[in-house]
Design a protein around this motif. Sequence first.
Motif, mmCIF file in Angstrom:
data_model
loop_
_atom_site.group_PDB
_atom_site.id
_atom_site.type_symbol
_atom_site.label_atom_id
_atom_site.label_comp_id
_atom_site.label_asym_id
_atom_site.label_seq_id
_atom_site.Cartn_x
_atom_site.Cartn_y
_atom_site.Cartn_z
ATOM 1 N N VAL A 17 0.769 -1.374 -0.062
ATOM 2 C CA VAL A 17 -0.053 0.102 -0.056
ATOM 3 C C VAL A 17 0.800 1.323 0.019
ATOM 4 N N ILE A 18 2.061 1.315 0.833
ATOM 5 C CA ILE A 18 2.743 2.228 1.008
ATOM 6 C C ILE A 18 3.583 2.925 -0.336
ATOM 7 N N ASP A 19 3.832 1.621 -0.876
ATOM 8 C CA ASP A 19 4.652 1.589 -2.318
ATOM 9 C C ASP A 19 3.662 2.328 -3.273
ATOM 10 N N ASN A 20 2.278 1.827 -3.471
ATOM 11 C CA ASN A 20 1.353 2.287 -4.320
ATOM 12 C C ASN A 20 1.025 3.632 -4.161
ATOM 13 N N TRP A 120 -10.612 17.972 -0.804
ATOM 14 C CA TRP A 120 -10.217 16.481 -0.978
ATOM 15 C C TRP A 120 -8.971 16.401 -0.475
ATOM 16 N N LEU A 121 -8.078 17.185 -0.893
ATOM 17 C CA LEU A 121 -6.530 16.926 -0.312
ATOM 18 C C LEU A 121 -6.547 16.988 1.051
ATOM 19 N N GLN A 127 -6.034 10.862 6.339
ATOM 20 C CA GLN A 127 -5.610 9.456 6.048
ATOM 21 C C GLN A 127 -4.212 8.924 5.917
ATOM 22 N N ALA A 128 -3.325 9.949 5.076
ATOM 23 C CA ALA A 128 -1.838 9.765 4.886
ATOM 24 C C ALA A 128 -1.115 9.879 6.058
ATOM 25 N N TRP A 129 -1.851 10.571 7.289
ATOM 26 C CA TRP A 129 -1.142 11.010 8.313
ATOM 27 C C TRP A 129 -1.163 9.842 9.232
ATOM 28 N N ARG A 150 7.089 15.216 5.946
ATOM 29 C CA ARG A 150 7.249 16.765 5.297
ATOM 30 C C ARG A 150 6.372 16.623 4.173
ATOM 31 N N ILE A 151 6.334 15.487 3.309
ATOM 32 C CA ILE A 151 5.455 15.482 2.032
ATOM 33 C C ILE A 151 4.095 15.612 2.369
ATOM 34 N N ILE A 152 3.558 15.146 3.505
ATOM 35 C CA ILE A 152 2.369 15.128 4.248
ATOM 36 C C ILE A 152 2.108 16.685 4.362
#
Length: 241
Positions: A17-20, A120-121, A127-129, A150-152
């Motif tokens: 999932v992380i790779d995707n 949306w973002l 969820q990404a967090w 940092r990306i998040i």
Amino acid sequence: MPEDQAQQTPPDPLLQVIDNLARFHREHEKYYSQAPLRQAGELQARSRALKSLADWWSEAEAGERTSAIAFAGAEDLNAPGLAAESGILFMEGEAEPAELRRLKNEVGVLAEDTGQGGAWLTRAMEQAWEIAGSLAAYPALADLLGERHRIIANDWQAAGLQVLVARLLRRALDVLARVDFSPAALRADLRGERNAPAYLYSASELFDRAADLMVESATLVHENERRWRTFRARVRALRSE
């Protein structure tokens, strides 16, 4: 706890999932690091058009209808060079120029799209967090936890900027709605209080600030490129072990 259990690698499906996410979100962000720059340029062009009209109407003397022909240009209302640059042309027998209506419609669509994109973002980063918190279970990713978060953080900040851009654009349209752009109404205003230029200046300033924030949003997303590349390379290496 036995040593082999303490060092047990978490289930591979999570790494998948992380790779995707790393693969497709990086590709998605390539677009959003560029598209707002183009949109900001277009918005600044619209702002310049409003300023050109405001500059002209701040000094021009209101005349009278000079031609019985409906499609004749209004000599006193058309800012020099603006028709060639923006297409905005005030004509004696017409109401608000079609190009000005289109300008407002396009800004309205941009506000709606940007607001929806920002909302949306924001949800996606929530969820990404949560998912990023699970990365601490992978010692091989320990030194990249800061990069992933940092990306998040950058994307979350960009989302907030997008929501604010939408608010600024909607308020600018509210301001423009205070102006009657028919030749008769504009001439009456130029003979009186000259409120139209003030409204146009304010709307253009809101456009300008929105454009600045769009550039900031693109910059934040663009900063993620190397982080995504480094992070995904490590995830792929870990999956192959």
